[in-house]
Design a protein around this motif. Sequence first.
Motif, PDB file in Angstrom:
ATOM      1  N   LEU A 109       0.864  -1.181   0.063  1.00  0.00           N
ATOM      2  CA  LEU A 109      -0.003   0.140   0.137  1.00  0.00           C
ATOM      3  C   LEU A 109       0.821   1.319  -0.104  1.00  0.00           C
ATOM      4  CD1 LEU A 109      -2.409  -1.191   2.978  1.00  0.00           C
ATOM      5  CD2 LEU A 109      -3.057  -0.589   0.235  1.00  0.00           C
ATOM      6  N   ALA A 110       0.719   2.120  -0.932  1.00  0.00           N
ATOM      7  CA  ALA A 110       1.572   3.305  -1.195  1.00  0.00           C
ATOM      8  C   ALA A 110       0.855   4.589  -0.991  1.00  0.00           C
ATOM      9  CB  ALA A 110       2.159   3.317  -2.468  1.00  0.00           C
ATOM     10  N   ASN A 113       2.937  10.843  -1.923  1.00  0.00           N
ATOM     11  CA  ASN A 113       4.047  11.932  -2.080  1.00  0.00           C
ATOM     12  C   ASN A 113       5.121  11.402  -3.201  1.00  0.00           C
ATOM     13  OD1 ASN A 113       4.830   9.889   0.035  1.00  0.00           O
ATOM     14  ND2 ASN A 113       6.055  11.440   0.927  1.00  0.00           N
ATOM     15  N   LYS A 136      -1.538  -1.435  -4.174  1.00  0.00           N
ATOM     16  CA  LYS A 136      -2.711  -0.435  -4.420  1.00  0.00           C
ATOM     17  C   LYS A 136      -1.952   1.097  -4.257  1.00  0.00           C
ATOM     18  CE  LYS A 136      -5.138   2.019  -1.865  1.00  0.00           C
ATOM     19  NZ  LYS A 136      -5.054   3.243  -2.495  1.00  0.00           N
ATOM     20  N   PRO A 137      -1.767   1.613  -5.309  1.00  0.00           N
ATOM     21  CA  PRO A 137      -1.096   2.825  -5.533  1.00  0.00           C
ATOM     22  C   PRO A 137      -2.141   3.979  -4.680  1.00  0.00           C
ATOM     23  CG  PRO A 137      -1.788   2.255  -7.646  1.00  0.00           C
ATOM     24  CD  PRO A 137      -2.102   1.086  -6.827  1.00  0.00           C
ATOM     25  N   GLY A 167      -9.576   3.885  -3.428  1.00  0.00           N
ATOM     26  CA  GLY A 167      -9.294   4.844  -2.256  1.00  0.00           C
ATOM     27  C   GLY A 167      -9.356   3.943  -0.866  1.00  0.00           C
ATOM     28  N   ALA A 171      -8.789  -0.136  -0.182  1.00  0.00           N
ATOM     29  CA  ALA A 171      -7.739  -0.204   0.801  1.00  0.00           C
ATOM     30  C   ALA A 171      -8.432  -1.261   1.791  1.00  0.00           C
ATOM     31  CB  ALA A 171      -7.153   0.811   1.356  1.00  0.00           C
ATOM     32  N   LEU A 175      -7.685  -5.161   3.110  1.00  0.00           N
ATOM     33  CA  LEU A 175      -7.157  -5.455   4.232  1.00  0.00           C
ATOM     34  C   LEU A 175      -8.122  -6.586   4.704  1.00  0.00           C
ATOM     35  CD1 LEU A 175      -6.197  -2.304   6.168  1.00  0.00           C
ATOM     36  CD2 LEU A 175      -4.796  -3.963   4.966  1.00  0.00           C
ATOM     37  N   GLY A 186       2.463   5.194   4.842  1.00  0.00           N
ATOM     38  CA  GLY A 186       1.678   6.081   4.972  1.00  0.00           C
ATOM     39  C   GLY A 186       1.548   6.843   6.446  1.00  0.00           C
ATOM     40  N   VAL A 190      -3.539   5.116   9.809  1.00  0.00           N
ATOM     41  CA  VAL A 190      -3.772   3.683   8.775  1.00  0.00           C
ATOM     42  C   VAL A 190      -2.846   2.706   9.094  1.00  0.00           C
ATOM     43  CG1 VAL A 190      -4.010   3.085   6.443  1.00  0.00           C
ATOM     44  CG2 VAL A 190      -4.682   5.405   7.213  1.00  0.00           C
ATOM     45  N   GLU A 336       3.921  16.593  12.388  1.00  0.00           N
ATOM     46  CA  GLU A 336       4.711  16.415  11.169  1.00  0.00           C
ATOM     47  C   GLU A 336       4.057  17.475  10.101  1.00  0.00           C
ATOM     48  OE1 GLU A 336       4.288  12.842   8.782  1.00  0.00           O
ATOM     49  OE2 GLU A 336       6.066  13.037   7.797  1.00  0.00           O
ATOM     50  N   LEU A 364      11.901   9.283  11.357  1.00  0.00           N
ATOM     51  CA  LEU A 364      12.477   8.513  10.403  1.00  0.00           C
ATOM     52  C   LEU A 364      14.051   8.684  10.252  1.00  0.00           C
ATOM     53  CD1 LEU A 364      10.127   8.342   7.449  1.00  0.00           C
ATOM     54  CD2 LEU A 364      10.880   6.530   8.770  1.00  0.00           C
ATOM     55  N   PHE A 404      16.640   1.172   5.246  1.00  0.00           N
ATOM     56  CA  PHE A 404      15.921   2.095   5.491  1.00  0.00           C
ATOM     57  C   PHE A 404      14.363   1.916   6.210  1.00  0.00           C
ATOM     58  CE2 PHE A 404      12.230   5.039   3.890  1.00  0.00           C
ATOM     59  CZ  PHE A 404      12.730   6.221   4.492  1.00  0.00           C
TER      60      PHE A 404
END
Length: 460
Positions: A109-110, A113, A136-137, A167, A171, A175, A186, A190, A336, A364, A404
Amino acid sequence: MTAATVERLRAGFASGRTRPLEWRRTQLQALARMLRTHEAELAGALARDLGKPAPEAYATEIGFTLGEVRHALANLKRWTRPRRVAIPLALQPASARTTPQPQGVVLILAPWNYPLQLLLVPLCGALAAGNCAVLKPSELAPFTSALLATLLPRYLDTDAVAVVEGGTRTAGELLGQRFDHYFFTGSAGVGRQVMEAAARVPAPATLELGGKCPAIVHDGDLRTIARRIAFAKFTNAGQTCVAPDHVLVLREHAPELARQLRGAILEFFGADPAQSRDYGKIVNERHHRRLADALAEALDGGATVLSGGRHDARRRYFEPTVLVDAPSDSALAREEIFGPVLPLVVVQDLDDALERARQHQPPLAAYVFTRDPAVRARVEAGLRAGAIAVNACAVHLAAPGLPFGGIGASGLGRYHGRHSFEAFSQARPVFRKPLWPDTLRMAYPPYGGWRDRVLRWLLR
Ligand code: NAD
């Protein structure tokens, strides 16, 4: 629909087609070919979604992903090789090795950004490890999502890779399916739902989340420091999970750093960044409003703009903005920022900087600018973060050899390069022992006598 897709991939995985090295290599080569052949169209979609300038789209998305694919192709054979494991005396004679096994059908799931990179770099790891994947973009980058949904099936094995567009509802449906690994990039909220879905199976989950990455400016050439911070902060209009969120600057450097940041913004984007072809857009009006409200709140609370501050919702434009004295209870100071607003926080000394950085959940990445090894060591020892970079911001993630990922609230698990391969593999042990001699009889009942003593000696 989603159930049928997952079923098709499950059958694909069960057929064993994804296991041979040759299949994995062919898929990775096809992925690279797709990126090269359609570079211009992909850059066009990224420009429509986020106003990304083509060189930036190449550096941070298309070329970045190609680099990961090339790295995987060059190392695939080594990564998949069985590894011998030493056997203790008590179990001798025997031998053992671990061999990486694919996990099965994985879900990726992406977010919006970096809608290409954050979908395809995990895919690269999943394919290298021999998995099937449902992708899933993000629906918030609709042009990139639609283009990838068209292109990927033309290049990759459709019994192993499927793109599902949509959307939140889609998603949620995904799941509801059973996957063998959940890979999510993300927001934290979520991410928690994804973790719950993984727990129900149960299956492993990788969560790539966010946080407030601090940049501590302690000492050094302030012109270079300002350029490095401005580059990392204003690329993609600040919508980068590892962008420096706020700058903790020693009091004696604050005025000069502010001057140099203004200079860097002018150098990069000109006097009116709205006219610059090299500056991106905010993804949508909702996020634009969020940023405008956060800026207004900080200004009402007494913050001062040092550079920028203009914005235009209709054009999804938000000027690179630097400010100081954002109130500690404002959204800019607490949450953030994920946009081109950079608060400077003036600190007394390194202790003060570390103290303030620790007021937030582990991010991060944490950045420190210094020439002093003692300062560097204190930052390394004093901060929890997914990564530490010294005299650099954000660029560390372009080194595929480095893992990462986040820690604590910023995420769970690691990827990039070999770490992606390992994230999507099970290091399965195979242990072998001859039937003769039966040395295990030292451990068999009935207990007592000399065999107990030998066993204790072997296990000492
Ligand atoms: P998001 O959580 O809203 O969406 C991410 C993905 O999850 C999208 O594909 C979306 O459709 C899907 N989704 C939305 N609701 C869902 C639900 N209820 N169940 C399942 N899936 C759902 O995040 P976003 O706004 O796209 O991205 C911004 C966040 O991502 C920021 O917090 C940022 O820090 C983080 N981020 C992290 C990294 C990283 O590498 N760690 C990279 C980029 C962004």
